[in-house]
Design an enzyme around this catalytic site. Structure first.
Site, mmCIF file in Angstrom:
data_model
loop_
_atom_site.group_PDB
_atom_site.id
_atom_site.type_symbol
_atom_site.label_atom_id
_atom_site.label_comp_id
_atom_site.label_asym_id
_atom_site.label_seq_id
_atom_site.Cartn_x
_atom_site.Cartn_y
_atom_site.Cartn_z
ATOM 1 N N ARG A 189 30.005 -15.871 39.562
ATOM 2 C CA ARG A 189 29.601 -15.928 38.262
ATOM 3 C C ARG A 189 30.938 -15.772 37.528
ATOM 4 N NH1 ARG A 189 25.064 -12.708 36.871
ATOM 5 N NH2 ARG A 189 26.295 -11.994 34.888
ATOM 6 N N SER A 200 34.350 -19.750 34.697
ATOM 7 C CA SER A 200 35.893 -19.961 34.706
ATOM 8 C C SER A 200 35.988 -21.734 34.938
ATOM 9 C CB SER A 200 36.793 -19.325 35.298
ATOM 10 O OG SER A 200 36.719 -18.020 35.062
ATOM 11 N N ASN A 204 34.674 -11.089 30.804
ATOM 12 C CA ASN A 204 34.459 -10.533 32.220
ATOM 13 C C ASN A 204 34.384 -11.785 33.164
ATOM 14 O OD1 ASN A 204 34.020 -7.839 31.630
ATOM 15 N ND2 ASN A 204 31.897 -8.254 30.906
ATOM 16 N N TYR A 205 33.933 -13.091 32.620
ATOM 17 C CA TYR A 205 33.749 -13.998 33.531
ATOM 18 C C TYR A 205 34.827 -15.266 33.530
ATOM 19 C CZ TYR A 205 29.801 -11.307 34.874
ATOM 20 O OH TYR A 205 29.042 -10.327 35.164
ATOM 21 N N ILE A 206 35.251 -15.707 32.116
ATOM 22 C CA ILE A 206 36.113 -16.799 31.828
ATOM 23 C C ILE A 206 37.560 -15.928 31.965
ATOM 24 C CG2 ILE A 206 37.053 -18.350 30.227
ATOM 25 C CD1 ILE A 206 34.229 -18.450 29.053
#
Length: 911
Positions: free
Chosen positions: A659, A664, A868-870
């Protein structure tokens, strides 16, 4: 599935069709080629498919379905959140956020017959926010409604839906990922060969190895600057060489050394590659422990819960639990939830039984056994009055109370970690209350008991002074766990979960954790092509376990499904990829899959996706008879086995990393191709559009917030207010020079969405707003006078100041009657009016950008992707590359959390 299955090749233990072996598998161990061929013949390959992109809100074609759209037993647990009870409602009109939170159209109605707006119109003249949706049906919908083109991102300048365009874009990004992975490995291989030949490590001019800046041993120039050639150095200033030093500089450094003793030097841990590599997290640790909530204060004798109309007396422990429910009667989605009611009442009656029960005012025992006869309104009224009283306190008194609280908590806010002062995060022990949970949690309404010192374990250095527990109490245990990053812990009674007191988000330890997470995702860049190549091959494996594993990895990689863990009988019925059951997946030939289950935090996950034909065929095989509702799709796979397999590609690779990597890497590719111009507001919208594309590509969705429509209406009112100001300014221009009407009659007319009814409402609002400002300023000045020992101003002073608002009301009344607006200000001129119009136009444009942004992102979890993810360093790169203040993307809290990212990279950094 037992752990022994990891070591036994399932290919050697085939089972006959329709049987179950000792391990509970209903899937065949081996998949005969005849099954594959038969299914291929029945379902020929799909042309022009768009696998990898959610089509949840796209067109729904009628076709053969292998099961009901509402999936089996689980459907009863996935009702929309809201008021689910049929009992009495305690909600009052004034209980929520007050009039200030209402949209203008809902709080300032003065007459009927409002001009209707055609919601179907696509005219460019109709503001985005004025297109109000139809009223929603109160019935519970089992499937999400179709979103507008704006909501799901349909392109306005192309006939191709964004879903199709993004599917192609995703395929392009994945091909680029494969090339980059090969290039990275080739570069590292060549670098390793050169290192062996020369005994040195070559510097890459193409790619920076990480966001951490390492210093060479013989100079002060960052390696990232060397690799970039003529690029600017990263944010850290270069050290001066010895030649540039002077006596004056030495003197200045001496003064700085003295100041350093008083003010701690910033610790740039991300520039220390050795920090945090080992398992030991600290050598010395000192802290003051935790802050307990205040003890319960019994209700006044005249405030009692009523049962069947009779006031009840009970022990303080039971009264406190009754107060938990009574205090939140305005939260109807909780207190009207049957599960919440049942769980609360079960715990409440249990506490009553343990504490001697309840009596009426004459001392007669009363058996409380029916929730419907309980009336908590007197308790709510008492607590609501207390809240209102606290809110009405003078600002000076509020400030003083806050200062006293801060002073009392000051010792707990920081700890000394290896001699460095670090901020502590949640140092307060949770107060007792009713558990709410998220989604349809089965334990919602249960009583969260008061945590006692005897339940708390303290983690502290062996040489440090152990904080003293409250009088008459003791700590459960004192530990000196140097491998732990927690300061205190206890076990809560609802789910048996452990709660930890940790360092704050902006501390070194937390920052290092985030940094490592994103570095793991960067590391996956080297291996992603191998991972995808392997699972694509194993999608056709004859071994059922391998095919299930490959299919699971495909779903995790392409659709961002969480891996999922096994749940106990008393835990929420939440699942992930590995724990999907028969009823959670519906197959729609030729290649559509519908997921419908309770995901993390008991939030319903509903998605319709297109998959490659082989995955569709596999899922059909995994659902073959004798499987039925309640049986696992991936019955030969566990999360532990999946992560063990993934760790074979790289250390630390788990399902979670996909994820982070996908979000990213996708953002990095979009950022690489950006060439932005325009205002800061336009660039922010462009960033959010990229973020939105990432969220769509990585399937980060959210339910449309209940307050979205209200927020859009409020924003629409603000835009209309600015348009009304523009109209008034134009009328002032006519008052200054009537000849200017040659510009054309249309130039001076009201815009279509500003009807007379709305104008009257807005004028009343402006007058009332003026009154509130005057009164607020008056009260503030009075508080200051009292604080300085002076006398308060008399009420007559306030009345005189209110004349300004009265004059404004008279002005509006005169304008409405005459249809003319007199020029305002000192020395009004046409030029000044035109300058005002330009400013108003810019403000309107910025708000329209905000409105478009808000509407476009209502179903996309931008916050989830961005936080949270990038990789936050990509947001920093965007900020620096396009000269947009980082404050536009990160709040103060997030800037503290991602301080390491903000200070560690420049605009040339690459993920």
């Amino acid at each position: 599935m037992s752990s022994s299955d990891d070591d036994v090749p399932l290919a050697k233990t085939p089972m006959s069709k329709g049987t179950m072996n000792g391990n509970g598998h209903k899937s065949d161990g081996i998949i005969p080629k005849s099954v594959d061929k038969a299914m291929d013949k029945a379902n020929p390959p799909v042309a022009n498919g768009a696998p990898g992109i959610s089509i949840r809100n796209g067109p729904m074609d009628e076709m053969e379905v292998d099961g009901p759209e509402v999936n089996g037993k689980a459907s009863s647990k996935r009702k929309a959140r809201g008021s689910m009870g049929k009992g009495k409602s305690y909600k009052k009109a004034s209980d929520e956020d007050g009039e200030d939170e209402e949209p203008l159209s809902k709080r300032r109605r003065v007459s009927k017959g409002k001009k209707k707006v055609d919601s179907k119109s696509d005219s460019d003249d109709t503001p985005l926010v004025s297109k109000k949706p139809k009223a929603k049906s109160p019935t519970v919908m089992r499937k999400p409604v179709k979103a507008s083109e704006t909501a799901i991102g349909e392109s306005e300048d192309s006939d191709a839906p964004l879903g199709v365009k993004l599917a192609k874009e995703k395929a392009t990004i994945q091909k680029r990922a494969e090339k980059e992975a090969k290039a990275i490995r080739k570069e590292e291989k060549e670098g390793s060969a050169k290192k062996q030949a020369n005994g040195t490590t070559p510097l890459s001019s193409k790619r920076k190895s990480s966001g951490v800046k390492k210093e060479d041993s013989d100079d002060d120039v960052p390696l990232s600057s060397k690799a970039a050639g003529k690029r600017n150095a990263v944010s850290k200033p270069e050290a001066l060489t010895p030649k540039k030093k002077s006596k004056a500089l030495k003197k200045e450094e001496t003064e700085q050394d003295r100041e350093a003793e008083e003010e701690e030097e910033e610790y740039r841990w991300w520039e220390d590659p050795t920090k945090g590599d080992g398992t030991k997290k600290w050598d010395t640790l000192e802290h003051a422990g935790v802050v307990f909530p205040p003890p319960y204060q019994p209700l006044p004798k005249n405030v009692q819960m009523r049962y069947d109309g009779t006031p009840m007396r009970m022990a303080p422990e039971a009264e406190e639990v009754a107060g938990f429910f009574g205090a939140m009667l305005n939260s109807t989605h909780n207190v009207e939830n049957p599960t919440f009611q049942k769980n609360f009442f079960d715990d409440f009656t249990k506490v009553l039984k343990e504490t001697g029960g309840a009596t009426d005012n004459e001392g007669n025992k009363v058996n409380i056994k029916e929730f419907s006869k309980c009336d908590f309104q007197p308790i709510f009224d008492y607590y609501d009055a207390q809240r209102a009283e606290k809110k009405a306190l003078p600002a000076a008194e509020k400030k003083q109370l806050k200062a006293e609280k801060d002073a009392a908590e000051a010792p707990y806010m920081y700890c000394m970690w290896d001699g460095r002062k670090q901020k502590v995060g949640n140092f307060r022990v949770e107060p007792p209350s009713l558990f709410r949970g998220r989604g349809d949690h089965p334990k919602t309404g249960r009583v969260k008991k008061r945590v006692q010192p005897e339940q708390i374990t303290i983690n502290i250095g062996s040489e440090a002074t152990v904080p003293a527990p409250p009088d008459g109490h003791r700590w459960k245990e004192i530990k000196h766990d140097k491998e732990g990053t927690w300061l205190a812990m206890w076990q809560e009674n609802i789910n048996g979960a452990y709660k930890y007191v940790m360092l704050a988000a902006n501390s070194d330890i937390k920052g290092q954790s985030d940094y490592k997470k994103f570095e793991r995702a960067r590391e996956l860049k080297k291996h992603i092509d191998h991972v995808r190549k392997d699972y694509e091959k194993e999608l056709r494996s004859e071994v059922m376990a391998e095919r299930q594993r490959a299919t699971a990895v495909y779903l995790i990689d392409q659709f961002a499904l969480r891996a999922g863990n096994e749940k106990g009988d008393d835990e929420a019925d939440t699942v992930g990829c590995c724990s999907l059951k028969f009823e959670h997946i519906t197959l729609k030939p030729p290649n559509k899959v519908i997921f419908d289950f309770l995901g993390k935090d008991s939030i319903r996950f509903y998605d319709e996706v297109e998959v490659v034909p082989q995955v569709f065929k596999n899922l059909k095989i995994f659902k073959k008879s004798p499987k039925t509702d309640g049986d696992e799709i991936f019955d030969r796979l566990t999360t532990t086995q999946l992560n063990k397999h993934l760790s074979g590609y790289m250390t630390g690779l788990t399902a979670k990393v996909f994820r982070t990597y996908n979000a990213s890497f996708t953002m990095a590719n979009l950022l690489r191709d950006m060439k932005l111009t325009g205002s800061v507001a336009e660039k922010v919208v462009d960033y959010n559009e990229a973020n939105r594309r990432v969220a769509i590509l990585c399937n980060h969705k959210r339910t449309v917030a209940a307050a979205h429509e209200t927020q859009m209406e409020k924003l629409g009112d603000r835009i209309k207010g600015l348009k009304y100001q523009k109209w008034r300014v134009k009328q002032m221009m006519l008052d200054i020079d009537s000849k200017i009407k040659k510009k054309g009659a249309e130039y001076f007319e009201l815009e279509d969405d500003l009807d007379q009814e709305w104008i009257l409402e807005h004028q009343n609002f402006l007058v009332e707003e003026q009154r509130q400002k005057i009164e607020k300023k008056f009260n503030k000045e009075n508080e200051k006078l009292v604080a300085e020992g002076g006398k308060e101003m008399k009420h007559k002073e306030l009345e005189e100041r209110m004349e300004v608002a009265d004059d404004l009301a008279k002005k509006f009344k005169k304008e409405n009657k005459s249809g003319k607006v007199e020029a305002e200000g000192k020395g009004p001129t046409i030029e000044k009016c035109e300058a005002s119009l330009e400013k108003l136009d810019q403000r309107i444009q910025n708000m329209l950008f905000q409105a478009k942004d808000k509407e476009s992102n209502k179903e996309v979890a931008l916050g989830t992707s961005k936080i949270n993810y990038i990789d936050p360093r990509l947001t920093v790169v965007f900020s620096k590359k396009f000269d947009v203040p980082i404050e536009k993307f990160f709040s103060k809290t997030l800037r503290e959390k991602f301080d390491w990212a903000i200070k560690s990279v420049d605009e040339n950094w690459e993920f």
